[in-house]
Design an enzyme around this catalytic site. Structure first.
Site, PDB file in Angstrom:
ATOM      1  CG  ASN A  77      52.691  48.147  26.167  1.00  0.00           C
ATOM      2  OD1 ASN A  77      53.791  47.589  26.555  1.00  0.00           O
ATOM      3  ND2 ASN A  77      51.688  47.873  25.617  1.00  0.00           N
TER       4      ASN A  77
ATOM      5  CB  VAL B 100      50.836  55.482  29.331  1.00  0.00           C
ATOM      6  CG1 VAL B 100      51.238  54.243  30.075  1.00  0.00           C
ATOM      7  CG2 VAL B 100      52.189  56.458  29.296  1.00  0.00           C
ATOM      8  CB  CYS B 101      48.586  51.045  26.438  1.00  0.00           C
ATOM      9  SG  CYS B 101      47.420  49.922  26.297  1.00  0.00           S
ATOM     10  CG  LEU B 102      50.092  50.813  33.161  1.00  0.00           C
ATOM     11  CD1 LEU B 102      50.772  49.369  32.893  1.00  0.00           C
ATOM     12  CD2 LEU B 102      51.129  51.770  33.878  1.00  0.00           C
TER      13      LEU B 102
END
Length: 183
Positions: free
Chosen positions: A76, A84-86
């Site tokens: 992620n 960041v993939c959050l």
């Protein structure tokens, strides 16, 4: 209700008082780096990352932009940009959250529980799903190679100017190097 700039100042001070090393990028309070340690009992334990944080003008109503500066192997996190993939930062952000939440809850959770089904790093996601042991090994290799204190500009071997060198810290090999004096 306080203004976004007051909230930004308050959150930044709270982050600094929480023992995080914060380095301002410019004179404003909108861009800075934070030293982030990998969570205990995780593959990332012992790793140290420099995280770039950008606070938008509308913070806290709009989420901060978070990115890893030194490389990390994670499904992620984009390996090239550090993005960041959050969901909690990108889609579900609330003004109830603050910067301490990002570093004490959201990023540790991201590292402890990667989501291979929503990747920014497709290779890491595929390896994680295909061969967990190889994935774990790759994470550890990246930590060893890219996430040491010297990789973020820290100098663990240097003493701060207000600490005195002990007798053991100051050892000179001058006598051995110089050899014997001429007669």
């Amino acid at each position: 209700m306080s203004s976004p700039s007051k909230r930004r100042e308050m959150d930044l001070m709270k982050l600094m008082m929480s023992d995080y090393k914060v380095e301002m990028i410019n004179d404003g309070m909108q861009e800075f780096y934070v030293e982030f340690n990998g969570p205990k009992e995780s593959l990332y334990q012992g790793g140290v990352w420099k995280i770039r944080v950008e606070l938008p003008d509308a913070y806290p109503y709009k989420s901060p932009s978070i990115g890893f500066i030194n490389k990390i192997y994670h499904p992620n996190v984009d390996e090239m940009s550090g993005s960041v993939c959050l969901d909690v930062i990108n889609q579900n952000w609330s003004p109830m959250f603050d910067l301490v939440n990002v570093f004490e809850v959201f990023l540790p959770q991201l590292l402890l529980y990667p989501n291979a089904l929503d990747p920014l790093n497709g290779e890491a996601a595929a390896l994680m799903m295909r061969d967990g042991t190889a994935y774990d090994q790759r994470v550890k290799e990246y930590c060893e190679k890219y996430a040491k204190p010297e990789d973020i500009g820290a100098r663990p071997e240097e003493k701060s100017s207000d600490e005195e060198l002990s007798e053991d810290d100051y050892h000179s090999d001058d006598d051995e190097v110089a050899g014997k004096a001429d007669p």
